[in-house]
Every structure is written in structure tokens, then in C-alpha cells.
Design a protein around this motif. Structure first.
Motif, PDB file in Angstrom:
ATOM      1  N   PHE A 160       0.747  -1.172  -0.071  1.00 50.51           N
ATOM      2  CA  PHE A 160      -0.002   0.049  -0.026  1.00 50.51           C
ATOM      3  C   PHE A 160       0.831   1.162   0.087  1.00 50.51           C
ATOM      4  O   PHE A 160       0.169   2.387  -0.122  1.00 50.51           O
ATOM      5  CB  PHE A 160      -1.153   0.006   1.205  1.00 50.51           C
ATOM      6  CG  PHE A 160      -2.039  -1.100   1.087  1.00 50.51           C
ATOM      7  CD1 PHE A 160      -3.145  -0.797   0.473  1.00 50.51           C
ATOM      8  CD2 PHE A 160      -1.849  -2.203   1.910  1.00 50.51           C
ATOM      9  CE1 PHE A 160      -4.176  -1.917   0.255  1.00 50.51           C
ATOM     10  CE2 PHE A 160      -3.122  -3.084   1.786  1.00 50.51           C
ATOM     11  CZ  PHE A 160      -4.110  -3.093   0.756  1.00 50.51           C
ATOM     12  N   ASP A 161       2.385   1.086   0.047  1.00 51.89           N
ATOM     13  CA  ASP A 161       3.228   2.345   0.164  1.00 51.89           C
ATOM     14  C   ASP A 161       2.594   3.136   1.363  1.00 51.89           C
ATOM     15  O   ASP A 161       2.436   4.313   1.075  1.00 51.89           O
ATOM     16  CB  ASP A 161       3.056   2.894  -1.110  1.00 51.89           C
ATOM     17  CG  ASP A 161       4.158   3.892  -1.309  1.00 51.89           C
ATOM     18  OD1 ASP A 161       5.194   3.945  -0.463  1.00 51.89           O
ATOM     19  OD2 ASP A 161       4.224   4.750  -2.169  1.00 51.89           O
ATOM     20  N   VAL A 162       2.251   2.561   2.395  1.00 56.11           N
ATOM     21  CA  VAL A 162       1.955   3.627   3.508  1.00 56.11           C
ATOM     22  C   VAL A 162       2.868   3.193   4.909  1.00 56.11           C
ATOM     23  O   VAL A 162       3.535   2.392   4.837  1.00 56.11           O
ATOM     24  CB  VAL A 162       0.537   3.500   3.962  1.00 56.11           C
ATOM     25  CG1 VAL A 162      -0.353   3.707   2.862  1.00 56.11           C
ATOM     26  CG2 VAL A 162       0.166   2.025   4.281  1.00 56.11           C
ATOM     27  N   SER A 163       2.757   4.201   5.948  1.00 53.61           N
ATOM     28  CA  SER A 163       3.447   3.769   7.311  1.00 53.61           C
ATOM     29  C   SER A 163       2.905   2.472   7.812  1.00 53.61           C
ATOM     30  O   SER A 163       1.669   2.149   7.840  1.00 53.61           O
ATOM     31  CB  SER A 163       3.354   4.917   7.957  1.00 53.61           C
ATOM     32  OG  SER A 163       2.222   5.113   8.489  1.00 53.61           O
ATOM     33  N   ARG A 164       3.820   2.060   8.870  1.00 49.55           N
ATOM     34  CA  ARG A 164       3.226   0.819   9.799  1.00 49.55           C
ATOM     35  C   ARG A 164       2.262   1.612  10.480  1.00 49.55           C
ATOM     36  O   ARG A 164       1.411   0.726  10.933  1.00 49.55           O
ATOM     37  CB  ARG A 164       4.498   0.522  10.593  1.00 49.55           C
ATOM     38  CG  ARG A 164       4.427  -0.617  11.407  1.00 49.55           C
ATOM     39  CD  ARG A 164       5.598  -0.816  12.302  1.00 49.55           C
ATOM     40  NE  ARG A 164       6.703  -1.472  11.457  1.00 49.55           N
ATOM     41  CZ  ARG A 164       7.166  -2.395  10.843  1.00 49.55           C
ATOM     42  NH1 ARG A 164       6.092  -3.611  11.491  1.00 49.55           N
ATOM     43  NH2 ARG A 164       8.200  -2.764  10.329  1.00 49.55           N
ATOM     44  N   THR A 165       2.111   2.700  10.961  1.00 48.31           N
ATOM     45  CA  THR A 165       1.219   3.254  11.883  1.00 48.31           C
ATOM     46  C   THR A 165      -0.122   3.015  11.267  1.00 48.31           C
ATOM     47  O   THR A 165      -1.094   2.528  11.506  1.00 48.31           O
ATOM     48  CB  THR A 165       1.392   4.507  12.269  1.00 48.31           C
ATOM     49  OG1 THR A 165       2.590   4.723  13.092  1.00 48.31           O
ATOM     50  CG2 THR A 165       0.349   5.233  13.193  1.00 48.31           C
ATOM     51  N   THR A 166      -0.132   3.541   9.768  1.00 50.02           N
ATOM     52  CA  THR A 166      -1.378   3.455   9.083  1.00 50.02           C
ATOM     53  C   THR A 166      -2.041   1.911   8.953  1.00 50.02           C
ATOM     54  O   THR A 166      -2.981   1.586   9.253  1.00 50.02           O
ATOM     55  CB  THR A 166      -0.995   3.977   7.679  1.00 50.02           C
ATOM     56  OG1 THR A 166      -0.698   5.162   7.938  1.00 50.02           O
ATOM     57  CG2 THR A 166      -2.418   3.634   6.760  1.00 50.02           C
ATOM     58  N   ILE A 167      -1.097   0.978   8.754  1.00 49.29           N
ATOM     59  CA  ILE A 167      -1.354  -0.501   8.717  1.00 49.29           C
ATOM     60  C   ILE A 167      -1.723  -1.014   9.920  1.00 49.29           C
ATOM     61  O   ILE A 167      -2.965  -1.709  10.078  1.00 49.29           O
ATOM     62  CB  ILE A 167      -0.202  -1.348   8.216  1.00 49.29           C
ATOM     63  CG1 ILE A 167       0.324  -1.033   6.805  1.00 49.29           C
ATOM     64  CG2 ILE A 167      -0.582  -2.832   8.301  1.00 49.29           C
ATOM     65  CD1 ILE A 167      -0.742  -1.106   5.718  1.00 49.29           C
ATOM     66  N   ARG A 168      -1.331  -0.528  11.059  1.00 52.99           N
ATOM     67  CA  ARG A 168      -1.662  -1.062  12.443  1.00 52.99           C
ATOM     68  C   ARG A 168      -2.979  -0.558  12.633  1.00 52.99           C
ATOM     69  O   ARG A 168      -3.774  -1.261  13.462  1.00 52.99           O
ATOM     70  CB  ARG A 168      -0.759  -0.697  13.357  1.00 52.99           C
ATOM     71  CG  ARG A 168       0.622  -1.605  13.388  1.00 52.99           C
ATOM     72  CD  ARG A 168       1.443  -1.193  14.519  1.00 52.99           C
ATOM     73  NE  ARG A 168       2.667  -1.960  14.613  1.00 52.99           N
ATOM     74  CZ  ARG A 168       3.715  -2.064  15.227  1.00 52.99           C
ATOM     75  NH1 ARG A 168       3.857  -0.793  16.020  1.00 52.99           N
ATOM     76  NH2 ARG A 168       4.674  -2.646  15.090  1.00 52.99           N
ATOM     77  N   GLN A 169      -3.244   0.743  12.244  1.00 54.13           N
ATOM     78  CA  GLN A 169      -4.628   1.389  12.646  1.00 54.13           C
ATOM     79  C   GLN A 169      -5.768   0.629  11.962  1.00 54.13           C
ATOM     80  O   GLN A 169      -6.680   0.480  12.460  1.00 54.13           O
ATOM     81  CB  GLN A 169      -4.609   2.883  12.343  1.00 54.13           C
ATOM     82  CG  GLN A 169      -3.859   3.962  13.167  1.00 54.13           C
ATOM     83  CD  GLN A 169      -3.958   5.059  12.815  1.00 54.13           C
ATOM     84  OE1 GLN A 169      -3.503   5.415  11.620  1.00 54.13           O
ATOM     85  NE2 GLN A 169      -4.150   6.006  13.503  1.00 54.13           N
ATOM     86  N   ALA A 170      -5.284   0.340  10.657  1.00 55.45           N
ATOM     87  CA  ALA A 170      -6.450  -0.503   9.689  1.00 55.45           C
ATOM     88  C   ALA A 170      -6.817  -1.892  10.362  1.00 55.45           C
ATOM     89  O   ALA A 170      -7.711  -2.075  10.620  1.00 55.45           O
ATOM     90  CB  ALA A 170      -6.092  -0.540   8.368  1.00 55.45           C
ATOM     91  N   ILE A 171      -5.580  -2.668  10.644  1.00 53.19           N
ATOM     92  CA  ILE A 171      -5.724  -4.126  11.402  1.00 53.19           C
ATOM     93  C   ILE A 171      -6.489  -3.873  12.596  1.00 53.19           C
ATOM     94  O   ILE A 171      -7.263  -4.561  12.908  1.00 53.19           O
ATOM     95  CB  ILE A 171      -4.576  -4.522  11.351  1.00 53.19           C
ATOM     96  CG1 ILE A 171      -3.805  -4.866  10.086  1.00 53.19           C
ATOM     97  CG2 ILE A 171      -4.473  -5.984  12.364  1.00 53.19           C
ATOM     98  CD1 ILE A 171      -2.516  -5.402  10.083  1.00 53.19           C
ATOM     99  N   SER A 172      -6.214  -3.063  13.438  1.00 53.55           N
ATOM    100  CA  SER A 172      -6.837  -2.688  14.900  1.00 53.55           C
ATOM    101  C   SER A 172      -8.385  -2.562  14.827  1.00 53.55           C
ATOM    102  O   SER A 172      -8.954  -3.014  15.505  1.00 53.55           O
ATOM    103  CB  SER A 172      -6.284  -1.575  15.598  1.00 53.55           C
ATOM    104  OG  SER A 172      -4.844  -1.769  15.801  1.00 53.55           O
ATOM    105  N   ILE A 173      -8.791  -1.882  13.716  1.00 58.63           N
ATOM    106  CA  ILE A 173     -10.149  -1.592  13.555  1.00 58.63           C
ATOM    107  C   ILE A 173     -10.752  -3.107  13.267  1.00 58.63           C
ATOM    108  O   ILE A 173     -11.810  -3.183  13.954  1.00 58.63           O
ATOM    109  CB  ILE A 173     -10.537  -0.615  12.546  1.00 58.63           C
ATOM    110  CG1 ILE A 173     -10.092   0.840  12.810  1.00 58.63           C
ATOM    111  CG2 ILE A 173     -11.868  -0.754  12.316  1.00 58.63           C
ATOM    112  CD1 ILE A 173     -10.266   1.867  11.641  1.00 58.63           C
ATOM    113  N   LEU A 174     -10.293  -3.627  12.393  1.00 63.82           N
ATOM    114  CA  LEU A 174     -10.700  -4.915  12.010  1.00 63.82           C
ATOM    115  C   LEU A 174     -10.572  -6.148  13.264  1.00 63.82           C
ATOM    116  O   LEU A 174     -11.324  -7.057  13.259  1.00 63.82           O
ATOM    117  CB  LEU A 174     -10.099  -5.646  10.705  1.00 63.82           C
ATOM    118  CG  LEU A 174     -10.012  -4.583   9.547  1.00 63.82           C
ATOM    119  CD1 LEU A 174      -9.704  -5.223   8.388  1.00 63.82           C
ATOM    120  CD2 LEU A 174     -11.758  -4.230   9.457  1.00 63.82           C
TER     121      LEU A 174
END
Length: 244
Positions: free
Chosen positions: A47-61
Motif C-alpha cells: 500500500f506504500d503507507v506507514s506501519r502506523t497506518t497499517i496497524r490502525q487499519a488492522i486494529s479496527i478489524l
């Protein structure tokens, strides 16, 4: 290069855009239940995004119950509970198939009994009449979900005993003989699993179960099925539609 579904010019936060892509993959079964999803590093690269962005998305799910973090393993697609709908008269196999899973059963007991006095009274059976008792473990994709204890009038029991009861879908068998269910009365309570129930369902003794009791009636209001089913609460829940 950014993922085609991610647009950094949108007002929507990047982590929400990523989350929507992940949900789509789960909904379309690109990511299968109980399977590990890609690592954070792999998703960051995709996705060419930061680790923080990925973690936020996963945390919601994780919070919404679509994903589950496993210590020392990673994150998996969490198996979704079977949903029973109050107001619709369906069998277990129908509910499992509607969810896209494969139903199966293991027969524990099949015998005609004349000493089940409460069950006989519910089925309006005569005092000397036998009824058929069937007990099965019900599975969805080979996961034990429920313990099913069903009682049938003798004439219907004799029809069922001619079938492979490990595979039988009771309602289909009845309909094959022009016997149709018209309605049912159903009650649901919460109970705790006994040691024997826990062993059969692969859970710990004392864990919560949903106990469903159903009395089903035929076309002429004849009681034809008296069932008590104990469902694992981590694998099954009921939906209720209410109107005003």
C-alpha cells in the motif's frame, strides 16, 4: 507505487482506505478464515503507507471481530459465527450452507425409547408409545458447533432410521415423504457447558452455551419434532429483526 485503491488526495484517512480494502478481501474470501494475513511489512510495501497506518487499519478489524491477533504467529481472519434468524424455520445444515460452509454430523445415539415422559408429552405420544431419540454433534467446516438432541414420533422415526443419520438433513427427508413443517415454538437460554458437553464440543467445561429448545408442528398442527440444541457461543449467535 501506491495501491490503486489508495488515494492520498482523498479527504478520507489512509488507514480507513486500507481498512476498506482489507474488508473487501475478507468479504470476497480472498483471505480465508483461519488463515494468516500478510505481515505488516508486506502490507506497508503493497500500500506504500506507514506501519502506523497499517496497524490502525488492522486494529479496527480486530475490534470489529473480522481479524484476530495470535501471539507468536501473526494475524488471522477470524472465523465468523453462524447466524440463526429468529422468525425463520430452518435446520442447522441450511444455516451452515447459507454461510458458505460445509455441514456435517456425527451420530452419538439413535434409539427408540418409551421412558422419555416429558418428550412424549410434548409430542402428544401415547403413554405406551415409543419415540425416536437422536443425538448428534453438528459441525461447520469440521468445527464442532452444536450438540443436537431430537425426538420424533415413532412413525417419523422409522422413516429417519432408514437414512444415514450421520449425513441426514431431517427436514429434507420429511419433505421427501410429503411431510412439511408449518411452524415452531422456540426458546433460547444461556447455560454453562458440562464436562461431557465440553469434551464433545472441544471447549472448556463451564464455557457459555446457547441452549435452543424447539417444538415443531406439521401442516395439521401435529407436533412432529422436539429438539434441544446446545450451541457454542463463540461459533453461533441469533439475529432478531424488530419493527415498530
Amino acid at each position: 507505487m501506491p495501491h490503486p485503491s489508495i488515494d492520498q488526495s482523498k479527504p478520507e484517512s489512509l488507514y480507513l482506505q486500507v481498512k476498506n480494502v482489507l474488508v473487501d478481501r475478507i468479504d470476497r474470501h480472498i483471505w480465508q478464515e483461519n488463515n494468516l494475513i500478510p505481515t505488516e511489512q508486506e502490507l506497508m510495501k503493497e500500500f506504500d503507507v506507514s506501519r502506523t497506518t497499517i496497524r490502525q487499519a488492522i486494529s479496527i478489524l480486530v475490534q470489529t471481530g473480522l481479524l484476530e491477533r495470535r501471539q507468536g504467529k501473526g494475524t488471522i481472519v477470524k472465523p465468523q459465527k453462524l447466524v440463526g434468524s429468529l422468525g425463520r424455520l430452518k435446520g442447522f445444515a441450511e444455516e451452515v450452507i447459507e454461510k458458505g460452509q460445509t455441514p456435517s454430523s456425527r451420530l452419538i445415539r439413535a434409539e427408540f425409547r418409551d421412558d422419555l415422559y416429558h418428550e412424549k408429552s410434548m409430542l402428544k405420544a401415547g403413554s405406551e408409545e415409543e419415540i425416536l431419540l437422536l443425538e448428534r454433534i453438528r459441525f461447520a467446516d469440521e468445527i464442532p458447533v452444536a450438540l443436537e438432541r431430537t425426538c420424533w414420533p415413532k412413525d417419523l422415526g422409522e422413516l429417519l432410521m432408514n437414512e444415514d443419520l450421520n449425513q441426514a438433513k431431517y427436514y429434507e427427508i420429511l419433505e421427501k415423504h410429503s411431510i412439511y413443517l408449518k411452524k415452531a415454538n422456540e426458546s433460547i437460554i444461556a447455560i454453562n457447558a458440562t464436562i461431557d458437553e465440553a469434551d464433545l464440543l472441544g471447549i472448556r467445561a463451564g464455557e457459555a452455551l446457547l441452549k435452543m429448545t424447539r417444538l415443531s408442528f406439521g401442516i395439521h398442527d401435529r407436533p412432529i419434532e422436539y429438539t434441544k440444541t446446545r450451541y457454542r457461543s463463540d461459533q453461533y449467535h441469533y439475529d432478531i429483526d424488530l419493527e415498530r
